[in-house]
Design a protein around this motif. Sequence first.
Motif, short mmCIF file in Angstrom:
data_model
loop_
_atom_site.label_atom_id
_atom_site.label_comp_id
_atom_site.label_asym_id
_atom_site.label_seq_id
_atom_site.Cartn_x
_atom_site.Cartn_y
_atom_site.Cartn_z
N ASN A 13 -12.20 -5.68 -0.69
CA ASN A 13 -12.66 -6.66 -1.53
C ASN A 13 -11.94 -7.97 -1.09
N VAL A 14 -10.99 -7.86 -0.04
CA VAL A 14 -10.40 -9.13 0.51
C VAL A 14 -11.25 -10.17 0.79
N GLY A 19 -13.45 -15.47 -0.07
CA GLY A 19 -14.78 -16.22 -0.20
C GLY A 19 -14.75 -17.21 -1.27
N LYS A 20 -14.42 -16.48 -2.36
CA LYS A 20 -14.26 -16.95 -3.59
C LYS A 20 -13.18 -18.13 -3.71
N LYS A 21 -12.21 -17.90 -2.92
CA LYS A 21 -11.17 -19.14 -2.81
C LYS A 21 -11.68 -20.35 -2.07
N MET A 24 -14.01 -22.43 -4.00
CA MET A 24 -12.99 -23.36 -5.00
C MET A 24 -12.51 -24.43 -3.99
N ILE A 25 -11.85 -24.13 -2.91
CA ILE A 25 -11.37 -25.30 -2.01
C ILE A 25 -12.46 -26.30 -1.79
N HIS A 26 -13.72 -25.74 -1.36
CA HIS A 26 -14.87 -26.75 -0.93
C HIS A 26 -15.12 -27.59 -2.35
N ASP A 27 -15.09 -27.06 -3.50
CA ASP A 27 -15.42 -27.82 -4.70
C ASP A 27 -14.49 -29.34 -4.61
N ALA A 129 -17.32 -19.83 6.90
CA ALA A 129 -16.38 -20.52 6.21
C ALA A 129 -15.22 -19.55 5.77
N GLU A 130 -15.81 -18.32 5.55
CA GLU A 130 -14.97 -17.25 4.95
C GLU A 130 -13.98 -16.84 5.93
#
Length: 783
Positions: A13-14, A19-21, A24-27, A129-130
């Motif tokens: 799940n890394v 990917g979620k991180k 968050m950075i893209h936001d 991006a991931e």
Amino acid sequence: MAEEEHQEMGIDNVDEIEGKKIDMIHDTIPSQFIPKVGMEFETEDAAYNFYNDYAYKVGFSVRISKGHKDKYGKIVNRVFCCSCERYRGKDKREDNVKNPRPQSRFGCLAKMKVNSRLTGKYRVTEFIAEHAHETTTPSKSHLLRSQRKMTIPQVAEVHLADDSGITPKASCELMARRAGGRENLGFIPEDYRNYLRSKRTMQMKSGDTGGVLEYLQKMQLEDSNFFYAIQVDEDDLITNIFWADVKMMIDYSYFGDVVCFDTTYRKNKEGRPFAMFVGVNHHKLTIIFGAALLYDGTAKSFIWLFNTFAKAMSEKKPKTILTDQDAAMAKALALVWTEICHRLCIWHLYQNALKKLSIVFGKFQDFSKDFNKCIYEYEEEEEFIIAWSNMLEKYDLKDNSWLKQTFALKEKWALVYGRENFCADMTTTQRNESMNNVIKKYVSYQHDLLRFFHHFQRMVEDRRDEESKADFKVTQRSLILSFDVEILRHAATIYTPAIFKMIQHEVSSGYDCSMYISSQNGEVTEYKVTSYKKLFQHTVHYDSSIGSVKCSCKRYEFAGILCSHALKVLSSRNVMKIPAMYVLKRWTKHAKMGNGIPTNHSIIHEDPKAKIGMRYKDICRMQVQLATKGAITEETYNIAISYLTKAMNDIDVCLEGRDKEVSTSDGSLINIEKGWCSGNKDNVKGIKTKERFRGSSTRPKGILERRKKKKTMQQDEPSIKNLDNELPSSQFNKFPTYVANNTFMESSSKMSMTELLQAQLSSIEHGTNDVTKSESKEGQNDL
């Protein structure tokens, strides 16, 4: 808590977490700064810079990966990936490595691919991006490799700091503070050190020959009167180098009447003898007239050097030269400078006396006083010879071979023979010794020749700054008199503070002298003057018709100032001012008034290189002043920018029609036409190398220092292992040495290394070998 959740989810799940991180950075990043498929860039560099800026915000480093070219060699597609892409290959040494390097690649798939086949512009065709690893925070992004780069202004500042002797640590810290912190600097200290290492590697590739000659050319471009000379052997290899700038020549024109000359070793990587011509100015400060790097210390090298020095100084030779007791120097001076007074350093004489007569010094406490009197006190030759004979008889030294050799050269060291020669109040070469000690703060035996030149120039500039400060104090401060008398008030107006102190001491000593008139012949009166607590009488003659005064101590002839005995007589004759005939200009505040600029190199002014160099320096100086004043307010800034823009446009118009590349060099590395080369100057192949010196740059200890050390600690019998601590470095110069005529010196060449060391040890134990700072390599014994 986040780490526990990460462990519970497992490694599968890394990617999802990262990917979620990333989301968050893209936001937090404006959308126009995030790569998207379909974006276009004019060049490959523009695409890389865009992706690298994005990587800085996200927290990863970029690496340029694979790409393809068309038949014309142009890149048509390129992949920019995360530096953690793929995995490290297996190392064959893995079984033998105890501490393997940490892994830095994790098979990351993050990348941006561009392609220019369709429109000619680099279009983003793929973007991932991931990441398969944890990215860093923006506050640490400046540590990433792709985010570290030294700009051109920073590189220029690094060069200035290195040339100024500032350590990389101190310079890097200063640049970081100026930038507002290390994170804003753009590079880390390791990058700084790596750049300096690569710079020096490039200099090493060009070789000492190219680097040194290029440096000399650069100095001549900046200083049109800069003089340098090289000597080459029959193999077209450089053996000796001499150089002097225009300030040295001007100083020599004012203060070159007395010169101290000495050589020192261990100041460069090759162990070449480094020689300096030094003197003393009107502030009693040491000044440099010229410097040389020699291949060896033979008479042949010194003959070339003395002739070259005279050529650089418009054939003006000093009145007096002081050297140590080196046989090669004495031989060279006797051949080329026959008309000048050659004096030997008394300090070195004492060194040798302590070595040769150590038993006598230890047994008889009065011997040192008697020996000192023979050197300094006697004013008549007959008195000196009688005192010397009495000393030999008193201490049973009539058959001592060293004293016989020393007496044979008495004209060079006994003051009874040297008082009439002006020596600027110097009896030793300690000014050279002092300068050698100062040089250690700037150069090291680990420096190559090019770095030696750079750091030596730093030392010269610092010494000149000290002289400038002394000149400033003369004009801005008034002297305080120890007692208020007219003759001192007069002296304070004409002499520099350093010389005034000497005059003041003589005046005060004169008041303690006793005096009486011994005879009178017309206008000439003879006085007998005795100093306080002294028994010896000095004879002073005063001529009232012309106001002249002459003392038997001859201090004015030797030092250029009146002695206490003469001042005592002048005071008794109500002379309230120092007679003009006894005011030596070289000691006054206005010693440097008049034309001191050399004229023998005026032809160099026509050199177009020199003109361009001078114009460039003038423009740079004005540009700095413009930037300083123009940045004060917004209005001055706009004025400066508008005029600079107009000036640039006018210059471009003026240069239009000319070659775009204005070159002042024919491309050749070696140009010695404006210097002077003795030998075949058209085929110089390189610098003649010597055996690399290895060891400390510490000065070899003299006999005085070793005697003091023996009193504080018990020493074992010397052995071959610690012999290098007992001998000056010059003792080892008697081994076979390759010199300019491609022959080996015969001295000691038939002995093995061990036999020669044992012979040297035996001579030290029996007191049969001289101690001098640097012996001749011609196998000749010193005094």
